[in-house]
Design an enzyme around this catalytic site. Structure first.
Site, PDB file in Angstrom:
ATOM      1  N   HIS A   1      26.359 100.439  37.401  1.00 57.83           N
ATOM      2  CA  HIS A   1      27.243 100.048  38.451  1.00 57.83           C
ATOM      3  C   HIS A   1      28.429 100.645  38.320  1.00 57.83           C
ATOM      4  O   HIS A   1      29.648 100.401  38.449  1.00 57.83           O
ATOM      5  CB  HIS A   1      27.531  98.620  38.460  1.00 57.83           C
ATOM      6  CG  HIS A   1      26.385  97.745  39.372  1.00 57.83           C
ATOM      7  ND1 HIS A   1      26.150  96.463  39.290  1.00 57.83           N
ATOM      8  CD2 HIS A   1      25.120  98.274  39.802  1.00 57.83           C
ATOM      9  CE1 HIS A   1      25.103  96.123  39.704  1.00 57.83           C
ATOM     10  NE2 HIS A   1      24.444  97.144  39.925  1.00 57.83           N
TER      11      HIS A   1
ATOM     12  N   MET B   1      16.506  96.271  43.617  1.00 56.97           N
ATOM     13  CA  MET B   1      16.552  95.936  44.977  1.00 56.97           C
ATOM     14  C   MET B   1      17.692  94.821  45.239  1.00 56.97           C
ATOM     15  O   MET B   1      17.293  94.284  46.562  1.00 56.97           O
ATOM     16  CB  MET B   1      15.123  95.879  45.607  1.00 56.97           C
ATOM     17  CG  MET B   1      14.353  97.028  45.398  1.00 56.97           C
ATOM     18  SD  MET B   1      12.508  96.806  46.155  1.00 56.97           S
ATOM     19  CE  MET B   1      11.794  95.517  44.829  1.00 56.97           C
TER      20      MET B   1
ATOM     21  N   ASN C   1      16.564 101.124  41.627  1.00 61.11           N
ATOM     22  CA  ASN C   1      17.411  99.838  41.391  1.00 61.11           C
ATOM     23  C   ASN C   1      16.271  98.755  41.344  1.00 61.11           C
ATOM     24  O   ASN C   1      14.894  98.901  41.947  1.00 61.11           O
ATOM     25  CB  ASN C   1      18.509  99.828  42.099  1.00 61.11           C
ATOM     26  CG  ASN C   1      18.228  99.652  43.383  1.00 61.11           C
ATOM     27  OD1 ASN C   1      17.075  99.361  44.012  1.00 61.11           O
ATOM     28  ND2 ASN C   1      19.418  99.596  44.264  1.00 61.11           N
TER      29      ASN C   1
END
Length: 602
Positions: A536, A141, A139
């Site tokens: 997500h 971060m 990802n």
């Protein structure tokens, strides 16, 4: 001159970007795993028994393995389909640059013939990390906890113990905040200093100052800490990284305990099926070892699924737990008719939105300087959380913004490489940024009403599942998203943006030809066709009351015993922001609940 600049744009997209992809792959191969950082491969035998078996060593699984092995009498087996993370994924700045070449499950959504048609394949690449640490190693971060109301709603919907006052201590438990300014602020009491997960907020000096002032002029609060007492507003980004390494959960939660005698880790091992006895009790898993041997591994106390919102429902259905009609269609013996397995998938859809910046010459050396910023995110970044209804305290949409200099490769490269937008739109973007800087932003719809689903493609555990994004299946999402875009771009009417004669860049989307650029109908078309994922996905095994939830409030799978789910799939609804921090919180809380359920005093 314009023809020359256009030729440069075409060269970048058609020639340079494919070469960059090859370089990304080469860089990852040049920075292989540092095996000394992680637990060694366990030696296991067919029918060997452990107290707990955790399937999936991602954002949740690594945290859970750490917390359960704190009980020295418990032997814990952690099964991961991938290998140790390559070193390239640990170096914060470098990991962003080579993100698309990191180990990945390589999942794509099904083309629904409606949404995301402006992407090259008309499908969305659902990037999921396939290594220890999972997607926390791929990802960008961002550390975002979400909004207090998110969790209070979970509890109000029947999930006792998941309100903000209960979950906030678990955010603190995992965190090792490394920001003096935040710890000197009134939000210091919300942060932890002694956890395993380092969180930093880099100082970018004056780089984003003009932009933040513009949003302030627009009426938004400028926040020191959007993980503090107030989330609405704009503020500099916090990251799961420190001066040494990206804080993926393998590095932060597994490395410190790699020599614990009661921790056993199987890498490059695929869990194929949950083993259940005649009393519908989970007693173990069937797994394929790296050499291809298929064995059975037994669990004395529990099997815990932490494989993520896509792979966890797939594994449940392969094991006969899921919607009866779908299982019968796939000719799988139905152990438990659990109609919500794989259903109710929610995801944060996003679109790129680029506003042109200053006409300012930047040397080539200055432009590639960010590539040397390997110890942090390569460029200054800030986040915005905005509501259209000024009476509510939670946001409707999120802005992830990166100011970029003249001729920067980042905006077109991200749109091409990460979001797979068609080449003609990438060339249009490159054309507009050859002589001007830009404010590159991703605008995210935080609370969609639309729902997707996960189905089995086949009964072969090696086959990827079918992922239906469900984007804009509820018409309200398309209308609201267009309004969010219109609200965001009003920032070009502020003093700074007027001074630099800023414009929203037209990406010349094929599917929107004939619609007046900038009209409400245009933004509906833009959103519909460029929508991609922020990775997500949640709620495919959601927590909820009996008849609605796949798992109960203690994350136990309803209808069977000895089986629990601890990952993003249990979240009843999306939080207001990036989900990595909330998933880590879920695992921290689950660790305590499991200890309590087995008589361990906390």
């Amino acid at each position: 001159m314009m023809n020359i600049l256009h030729a440069i744009s075409v060269f970048e997209v058609k020639v340079l970007f494919p070469l960059i992809r090859l370089v990304q792959i080469a860089i990852v191969s040049l920075f292989p795993s540092d095996n000394s950082l992680y637990p060694t491969q366990a030696n296991v035998q067919d029918s060997q028994t452990f107290d707990f078996i955790i399937v999936g060593a991602g954002s949740a699984g690594c945290v859970l393995a750490n917390r359960l092995t704190e009980v020295s009498d418990w032997n814990v087996l952690l099964i991961e389909a991938g290998d140790d993370p390559p070193r390239a994924s640990i170096i914060p700045g470098l990991s962003i640059i080579v993100a698309s070449a990191l180990p990945d499950w390589n999942y794509y959504t099904v083309d629904d013939g409606y949404s995301s048609q402006g992407l090259k394949t008309k499908t969305i690449h659902n990037r999921k990390g396939k290594m220890l640490g999972g997607s926390s190693g791929t990802n960008f971060m961002y550390y975002v906890r979400g909004n207090k109301i998110d969790y209070d709603k979970w509890a109000q919907d029947g999930n006792e113990g998941w309100n903000w006052n209960n979950v906030s201590k678990y955010f603190k438990k995992s965190e090792k905040i490394k920001s003096e300014s935040i710890m000197k602020s009134d939000a210091a009491d919300l942060h932890g200093k002694d956890g395993f997960l380092s969180v930093t907020q880099p100082d970018w000096g004056d780089i984003p100052k003009d932009y933040l002032n513009a949003f302030k002029e627009q009426g938004h609060d400028i926040l020191l800490d959007y993980n503090g007492h107030q989330q609405l507003g704009y503020g500099m980004s916090s990251f799961t990284s420190d001066e040494i390494a990206r804080q993926n959960t393998a590095f932060s939660f597994l490395s410190p305990i790699k020599t614990r005698k009661n921790l056993h880790v199987l890498k490059n091992t695929l869990a194929r099926k949950i083993l259940l006895d005649t009393n519908k009790r989970a007693i173990g898993v069937e797994a394929r070892l790296p050499g291809g041997q298929i064995i059975k591994l037994k669990a004395k106390n529990e099997v815990i699924l932490s494989a993520g919102a896509i792979n966890t429902p797939q594994l449940l259905m392969l094991s006969g737990i899921g919607p009866k009609n779908h299982l019968e269609e796939m000719k799988i013996d139905v152990v438990l008719d659990s109609p919500n397995v794989g259903q109710n998938m929610q995801d944060h859809a996003l679109i790129p939105l680029i506003i042109s910046g200053e006409k300012k010459f930047i040397s080539i050396l200055e432009n590639i300087k960010p590539l040397g910023e390997t110890t942090r995110f390569p460029m200054a970044s800030f986040l915005g959380f905005v509501t259209l209804n000024k009476s509510q305290s939670y946001p409707d949409y999120q802005v992830t913004a990166v100011p970029t200099p003249t001729g920067a490769l980042l905006p077109p490269l991200l749109c091409s490489d990460t979001f797979s937008i068609k080449d003609n739109s990438i060339i249009a973007l490159a054309d507009k940024t050859q002589t001007r800087g830009a404010l590159f932003a991703l605008v995210t719809h935080l609370h969609p009403k639309s729902r997707g689903r996960i189905n089995l493609r086949s009964t072969n555990p090696e086959d990827s599942p079918l992922i239906y994004s469900g984007y804009f299946s509820n018409e309200d999402d398309l209308e609201n998203f267009a309004k969010y875009v219109e609200d965001y771009i009003t920032v070009i009417n502020t003093t700074y943006f007027k001074q630099i004669e800023a414009q929203v860049i037209d990406l010349k989307i094929d599917e929107c030809k004939g619609i007046s650029f900038g009209s409400h109908e245009y933004w509906r078309c833009y959103v519909l066709n460029l929508a991609s994922t922020q990775y997500h996905a949640v709620s495919t095994c959601r927590m909820g009351v009996e008849g609605q939830g796949v798992v109960d409030a203690r994350l136990r799978v309803r209808g069977v015993t000895g089986l629990r789910v601890v990952d993003a799939s249990v979240m009843p609804s999306l939080t207001s922001g990036n989900i990595n921090a909330p998933v880590i919180m879920v695992a921290e809380k689950a660790g305590d609940m499991i200890k309590e359920d087995f008589g361990i005093k906390l």
